[in-house]
Design an enzyme around this catalytic site. Structure first.
Site, PDB file in Angstrom:
ATOM      1  N   LYS A 170       7.094  23.941  56.840  1.00 32.24           N
ATOM      2  CA  LYS A 170       8.077  23.418  57.792  1.00 32.24           C
ATOM      3  C   LYS A 170       9.465  23.859  57.333  1.00 32.24           C
ATOM      4  O   LYS A 170       9.980  23.387  56.318  1.00 32.24           O
ATOM      5  CB  LYS A 170       8.039  21.897  57.864  1.00 32.24           C
ATOM      6  CG  LYS A 170       9.071  21.336  58.855  1.00 32.24           C
ATOM      7  CD  LYS A 170       9.352  19.881  58.628  1.00 32.24           C
ATOM      8  CE  LYS A 170      10.484  19.409  59.545  1.00 32.24           C
ATOM      9  NZ  LYS A 170      11.766  20.117  59.282  1.00 32.24           N
ATOM     10  N   SER A 222      17.939  18.185  48.947  1.00 25.74           N
ATOM     11  CA  SER A 222      18.810  17.220  48.275  1.00 25.74           C
ATOM     12  C   SER A 222      17.996  16.208  47.488  1.00 25.74           C
ATOM     13  O   SER A 222      16.833  15.934  47.790  1.00 25.74           O
ATOM     14  CB  SER A 222      19.682  16.497  49.295  1.00 25.74           C
ATOM     15  OG  SER A 222      18.903  15.613  50.076  1.00 25.74           O
ATOM     16  N   ALA A 224      18.581  13.030  47.502  1.00 23.61           N
ATOM     17  CA  ALA A 224      18.347  11.879  48.378  1.00 23.61           C
ATOM     18  C   ALA A 224      17.075  12.063  49.197  1.00 23.61           C
ATOM     19  O   ALA A 224      16.246  11.146  49.311  1.00 23.61           O
ATOM     20  CB  ALA A 224      19.548  11.658  49.288  1.00 23.61           C
ATOM     21  N   THR A 225      16.895  13.246  49.768  1.00 22.83           N
ATOM     22  CA  THR A 225      15.685  13.493  50.550  1.00 22.83           C
ATOM     23  C   THR A 225      14.473  13.599  49.635  1.00 22.83           C
ATOM     24  O   THR A 225      13.369  13.182  50.003  1.00 22.83           O
ATOM     25  CB  THR A 225      15.841  14.768  51.389  1.00 22.83           C
ATOM     26  OG1 THR A 225      17.003  14.650  52.214  1.00 22.83           O
ATOM     27  CG2 THR A 225      14.636  14.987  52.274  1.00 22.83           C
ATOM     28  N   GLY A 226      14.657  14.131  48.438  1.00 22.70           N
ATOM     29  CA  GLY A 226      13.563  14.210  47.491  1.00 22.70           C
ATOM     30  C   GLY A 226      12.994  12.840  47.156  1.00 22.70           C
ATOM     31  O   GLY A 226      11.773  12.682  46.996  1.00 22.70           O
ATOM     32  N   GLU A 243      12.416  20.616  43.819  1.00 23.09           N
ATOM     33  CA  GLU A 243      13.604  21.311  43.321  1.00 23.09           C
ATOM     34  C   GLU A 243      14.775  20.752  44.105  1.00 23.09           C
ATOM     35  O   GLU A 243      14.978  21.077  45.271  1.00 23.09           O
ATOM     36  CB  GLU A 243      13.461  22.824  43.500  1.00 23.09           C
ATOM     37  CG  GLU A 243      14.404  23.623  42.610  1.00 23.09           C
ATOM     38  CD  GLU A 243      15.663  24.025  43.325  1.00 23.09           C
ATOM     39  OE1 GLU A 243      16.630  23.207  43.332  1.00 23.09           O
ATOM     40  OE2 GLU A 243      15.710  25.118  43.886  1.00 23.09           O
ATOM     41  N   CYS A 277      21.492  26.018  44.952  1.00 24.03           N
ATOM     42  CA  CYS A 277      21.280  24.843  44.102  1.00 24.03           C
ATOM     43  C   CYS A 277      21.747  25.088  42.681  1.00 24.03           C
ATOM     44  O   CYS A 277      22.349  24.213  42.052  1.00 24.03           O
ATOM     45  CB  CYS A 277      19.801  24.448  44.101  1.00 24.03           C
ATOM     46  SG  CYS A 277      19.205  23.861  45.702  1.00 24.03           S
ATOM     47  N   GLU A 374      28.095  17.328  44.250  1.00 17.06           N
ATOM     48  CA  GLU A 374      27.753  18.728  44.503  1.00 17.06           C
ATOM     49  C   GLU A 374      28.384  19.176  45.813  1.00 17.06           C
ATOM     50  O   GLU A 374      28.032  18.692  46.892  1.00 17.06           O
ATOM     51  CB  GLU A 374      26.234  18.886  44.569  1.00 17.06           C
ATOM     52  CG  GLU A 374      25.795  20.322  44.764  1.00 17.06           C
ATOM     53  CD  GLU A 374      24.293  20.465  44.905  1.00 17.06           C
ATOM     54  OE1 GLU A 374      23.765  21.533  44.572  1.00 17.06           O
ATOM     55  OE2 GLU A 374      23.646  19.502  45.377  1.00 17.06           O
TER      56      GLU A 374
END
Length: 468
Positions: A170, A222, A224-226, A243, A277, A374
């Site tokens: 995706k 990110s 947060a999403t991780g 990552e 990153c 970041e």
């Protein structure tokens, strides 16, 4: 042009909802996607699950040959992929831009084809046989970001299928076109269902990360999403490779030569317009050479053209999306208001595109959002220090740890200091250099698991120990 929003078991599927993919250089359209829905996502997982048994049982040499053929296909269609990548992502065709990314994708694929993890023997004699075998996991969900959409897709797809897994990828809704074209092209080399794609809203990602038929999730994005990916995967105890965000520090020691390191510092920070990153995002410079390093960076930046990626002489392009553009604007404005000096850049470029100039920010300090957060864009805070131990402590005083670097003419001392940085990869007199034969990953909130080389291949396999 309208692209199929799903590629399932080798067939292109067009959903009922059209989504326009923006061209960040013009404000216009790079193309339209007939996006996939939840039902298409379920079919893609089902196709991957059905294909898994045969693909896992395929002789290793045949899987190796298929991955090598994938590299050939990428090279054969390199310019088509590069043009599409520039249109949707914004990066220039030349320099370390779209053609560089496509070439890297082909090279990474070709190297991945050579990888193997043979059976290991703990003991094999007349008394005991203990062997460590490895087995593919099953269906792998690959969820990729918008900054290096083709390269990161390859990093996730190729070791997965080389190891005998099947994949549903995706891509980011901001940059789905190149990934969809890649998956379409690679169907020539792979059996139906081995590689599938679904493009659409974030809700599709939640289906993939929680689905009981998905054995592993690879996610780049990110922190947060991780965290959300981890929570979604927890009930089914999936394997994860994450990552996540970084805020890499570089520390320039007083014995460094400002003129000699300026180019390396610049591209360490500004590759892909800072949207990387493991880019250098905080630069600590010793007081004794602080002004000289600033002057050298300003001089180097003056020769780097930012412009539309289709201009053959552009070296940097626009920011990829409005959200990231506004974040960079805010962070630079806040730093200026807090007493930082703007050496170059510092204001958006007028026009329809999301262009922000190379921005060097002197007299930045920890506590400024531009330093602590970041930025993921073309703005580099430059921080003055006098004590190297304090600089290392400041570099480590963040909750992420992807990369870091030490810059010095004393290589032995630089190596010792680099090992004090709390990060997955530390460099000396360079920043951000990665290789397909060397593991790469983060510590702390930058994620876990590694990519590349035999260590990365092992992330897509489970151990099965045989005793007799």
């Amino acid at each position: 042009m309208t692209y199929a929003g799903a590629i399932i078991a080798g067939s292109l599927e067009y959903g009922e909802t059209l989504s326009t993919v923006a061209n960040p250089a013009t404000g216009g359209s790079a193309g339209e996607v007939a996006t996939a829905d939840a039902a298409a996502c379920e079919r893609a997982i089902g196709a991957a699950r059905t294909a898994f048994a045969d693909w896992a049982a395929t002789p290793d040499a045949d899987r190796q040959a298929a991955v090598s053929r994938c590299a050939d296909i990428i090279e054969e269609h390199a310019e088509t992929l590069a043009q599409l990548l520039t249109a949707e992502q914004g990066k220039p065709l030349n320099g370390m831009g779209a053609r560089f990314e496509v070439g890297g994708a082909a090279a990474w694929t070709r190297h991945t084809a050579t990888l193997s993890l043979p059976v290991e023997y703990v003991q094999d004699d007349d008394d005991t046989h203990i062997a460590i075998h490895r087995r593919p996991l099953g269906v792998v969900a690959a969820i990729t970001p918008w900054n290096w959409p083709l390269m990161i897709a390859i990093w996730q797809i190729m070791p997965a299928i080389r190891a005998g897994n099947t994949v549903v990828i995706k891509p980011s809704p901001f940059t789905p076109l190149t990934t969809l074209k890649l998956v379409e092209l690679l169907q020539e080399a792979l059996p139906p269902g081995v590689l599938n794609a679904v493009a659409g809203p974030d809700a599709l990602g939640a289906i993939l990360t929680s689905h009981p038929d998905v054995a592993k999730v690879c996610f780049t994005g990110s922190t947060a999403t991780g965290r959300k990916v981890m929570a979604s995967a927890a009930p089914t105890v999936k394997r994860l490779t994450l990552e996540l965000g970084g805020n890499d520090a570089g520390i320039v020691l007083p014995d460094a030569d400002p003129a000699a390191i300026a180019e390396g510092l610049f591209w360490g920070a500004f590759i892909n317009n800072g949207q990387t990153c493991a880019a250098l995002k905080r630069l600590f410079v010793h007081d004794s050479i602080y002004d000289a390093v600033c002057d050298a960076l300003v001089a180097y930046a003056a020769a780097v053209k930012t412009g539309p990626g289709t201009d053959e002489d552009s070296m940097l392009g626009p920011l990829q999306n409005e959200m990231q553009f506004q974040k960079v604007v805010r962070l630079v404005d806040e730093a200026r208001a807090s007493g930082a000096r703007i050496l170059t850049g510092g204001s958006p470029t007028p026009g329809n595109g999301l262009f922000y100039p190379i921005t060097l920010v002197a007299d930045a300090k920890p506590g400024m959002a531009l330093v602590d957060d970041e930025q993921f864009g073309p703005a580099l805070p430059i921080i003055r220090y006098t004590d190297v131990d304090e600089a290392i402590a400041a570099a480590n005083a963040v909750d992420v740890g992807l990369g870091g670097s030490i810059w010095s003419s004393d290589i032995a001392r630089a190596r010792d200091l680099a090992l004090q940085l709390e990060c997955g990869t530390a460099w000396v007199n360079k920043h951000g250099a990665i290789r397909p034969d060397t593991p790469f990953g983060g510590v702390k909130a930058s994620g876990f698991g590694v990519e590349f080389g035999p260590h990365g291949l092992g992330e897509f396999l489970s151990l099965r120990v045989l005793h007799d």
